[in-house]
Design an enzyme around this catalytic site. Structure first.
Site, PDB file in Angstrom:
ATOM      1  N   SER A 201       0.835  -1.194   0.000  1.00 42.50           N
ATOM      2  CA  SER A 201       0.000   0.000   0.000  1.00 42.50           C
ATOM      3  C   SER A 201       0.880   1.259   0.000  1.00 42.50           C
ATOM      4  O   SER A 201       1.704   1.428  -0.890  1.00 42.50           O
ATOM      5  CB  SER A 201      -0.966  -0.030   1.192  1.00 42.50           C
ATOM      6  OG  SER A 201      -1.961   0.961   1.064  1.00 42.50           O
ATOM      7  N   ASP A 297      -8.329  -2.765  -7.326  1.00 37.51           N
ATOM      8  CA  ASP A 297      -7.795  -2.547  -5.985  1.00 37.51           C
ATOM      9  C   ASP A 297      -8.865  -1.955  -5.061  1.00 37.51           C
ATOM     10  O   ASP A 297      -9.440  -0.904  -5.335  1.00 37.51           O
ATOM     11  CB  ASP A 297      -6.598  -1.598  -6.073  1.00 37.51           C
ATOM     12  CG  ASP A 297      -5.929  -1.385  -4.741  1.00 37.51           C
ATOM     13  OD1 ASP A 297      -6.413  -0.524  -3.975  1.00 37.51           O
ATOM     14  OD2 ASP A 297      -4.938  -2.075  -4.456  1.00 37.51           O
ATOM     15  N   HIS A 364      -6.541  -5.873  -1.662  1.00 34.92           N
ATOM     16  CA  HIS A 364      -5.509  -4.860  -1.432  1.00 34.92           C
ATOM     17  C   HIS A 364      -4.471  -5.459  -0.506  1.00 34.92           C
ATOM     18  O   HIS A 364      -4.787  -5.845   0.621  1.00 34.92           O
ATOM     19  CB  HIS A 364      -6.132  -3.620  -0.792  1.00 34.92           C
ATOM     20  CG  HIS A 364      -5.196  -2.461  -0.610  1.00 34.92           C
ATOM     21  ND1 HIS A 364      -4.764  -1.692  -1.666  1.00 34.92           N
ATOM     22  CD2 HIS A 364      -4.622  -1.943   0.493  1.00 34.92           C
ATOM     23  CE1 HIS A 364      -3.966  -0.735  -1.209  1.00 34.92           C
ATOM     24  NE2 HIS A 364      -3.854  -0.867   0.095  1.00 34.92           N
TER      25      HIS A 364
END
Length: 421
Positions: A201, A297, A364
């Site tokens: 991330s 995502d 994610h």
């Protein structure tokens, strides 16, 4: 605390998450597990204990204060180190923690009262799972390496260097990066035969931003590469026709004084905000880089494509939380997002040194969870699991380095995330 429901379906594994205080997070969970029709409530600690994941202690960087390398609140930064052994004793994997960004004084002041802005609130021990696991059956290529998780407490993907004295905020991500690397080099990383910088991330973005810095730390004889997981954030048009993520990034770049600290090659071509987007950076990175991302995502759908601010009527509310509730028009919009991601990433993978794994899932971060990294039912593309694809690329075992999934809903191996608002 969120609650997470795992349910095996015809479309793979679906996870239901409840956000806390309206803020979506992916790393602190309580969940129900459905196995053979039996529902079992478990806390995160229960699962880690049963699976015997190592709990690794936090080390604060004592030398950081003198270097001005401090968290948002001025506290010391830190990392978790699990020593390697056997054939991996001289190899190092450094994972940069993720956790979003703060783009305003108000947001950063709030953030410094959490583990994302202060080591005072960081967990003293963290479980090492997925790519950080020390078990060969869960992490076949990196299990016996020195594995490090560098904590994220600057709000700017380890890239800012400024302060706001009035708000008592320190934006010292770049200094934290340097202090952490200096300490790890002194602890043996300087002698590494092989090294991998990774992140998830905001940490995945940091792995891209800091990739060549990491490569420059080692002699040519060391195999050095980078892995970005869920860090390929696109400069996308949202459902209102605006650019929600660009507005966020513009705030981060300005607040943390990054205008002159980002890639010089990029700044010669584009404005500073554009140079915080990976799509404008990846083709100039010299160190071998692997991009792992989902084509749909979950974070980007919720915070970039269809955030509440871009959807005042609430027409995207159900879809943004649960992909199974998207109508045909919404799915078409998301397919356009995937198409753009595929087009941006294809050229990047042409140099043989780079690699891509783009699966058509609503998720994610896939390296840090044992179920998605390497397990009996982990996501695959063309029958190749994520950990296998990364390992083949890193160790140059041959095979396809550009792995792109077919469009939704073809992939039946996904571990899709579904949220309750």
């Amino acid at each position: 605390m969120k609650k997470l429901l795992w349910s095996l379906t015809l479309f793979g594994l679906t996870l239901l998450i409840l956000p806390v205080n309206g803020i979506m997070e992916f790393d602190e969970m309580e969940w129900f597990t459905i196995v053979n029709g039996t529902k079992m409530f478990q806390t995160e600690n229960d699962v880690y204990s049963e699976a015997k994941f190592p709990m690794v202690g936090l080390t604060l960087i004592q030398s950081a204060a003198a270097k001005g390398a401090v968290c948002l609140d001025g506290s010391l930064p830190g990392y978790h180190l699990h020593r390697g052994f056997g054939s991996g004793a001289n190899n190092w994997l450094v994972q940069l923690e993720g956790g979003g960004w703060c783009d305003t004084i108000r947001n950063c002041v709030y953030r410094k009262t959490s583990r994302r802005g202060s080591s005072k609130y960081m967990e003293k021990n963290l479980p090492f799972t997925g790519i950080l696991s020390d078990r060969a059956v869960e992490n076949p290529d990196f299990y016996n390496w020195n594995r490090v998780k560098v904590r994220y407490c600057d709000g700017g993907s380890f890239s800012g260097d400024s302060e706001n004295k009035a708000a008592q905020l320190q934006f010292r991500g770049k200094r934290i990066w340097l202090a952490a690397m200096e300490e790890l080099m002194a602890k043996g990383m300087r002698q590494a035969k092989q090294a991998l910088l990774s992140g998830c991330s905001a940490g995945g973005l940091a792995a891209i931003l800091r990739c060549d810095d990491f490569g420059a730390m080692f002699p040519p004889s060391t195999r050095v590469k980078c892995l970005s997981d869920a860090g390929f954030f696109l400069d996308s048009i949202d459902v209102s026709g605006g650019r929600s993520l660009r507005r966020l990034y513009a705030g981060v770049v300005k607040l943390q004084n990054m205008e002159t600290k980002l890639s010089k090659d990029c700044l010669n071509r584009l404005n500073p905000t554009s140079c915080f987007f990976p799509q404008n950076l990846i083709n100039q990175i010299k160190t071998p880089l692997f991009i792992l991302n989902t084509a749909y995502d979950s974070w980007q759908i919720q915070e970039s494509l269809a955030p509440k601010s871009a959807d005042p009527s609430g027409s995207w509310h159900d879809c943004r939380l649960d992909y199974t509730k998207c109508n045909a028009t919404q799915i078409q919009f998301l397919q356009g997002f995937r198409t753009r991601m595929v087009n941006l990433i294809k050229g990047f993978a042409k140099p043989s040194k780079n690699g891509v794994f783009l699966n058509s899932c609503f998720a994610h971060c896939q390296t840090e969870r044992h179920d998605t990294w390497y397990s009996q039912n982990s996501p695959t593309v063309n029958k190749k699991a994520i950990a296998v694809a990364v390992g083949d690329w890193y160790f140059e075992k041959g095979g396809v380095k550009l792995i792109i999934d077919c469009a939704y809903p073809c992939d039946k191996t996904c571990h899709n995330l579904v949220f309750r608002g």
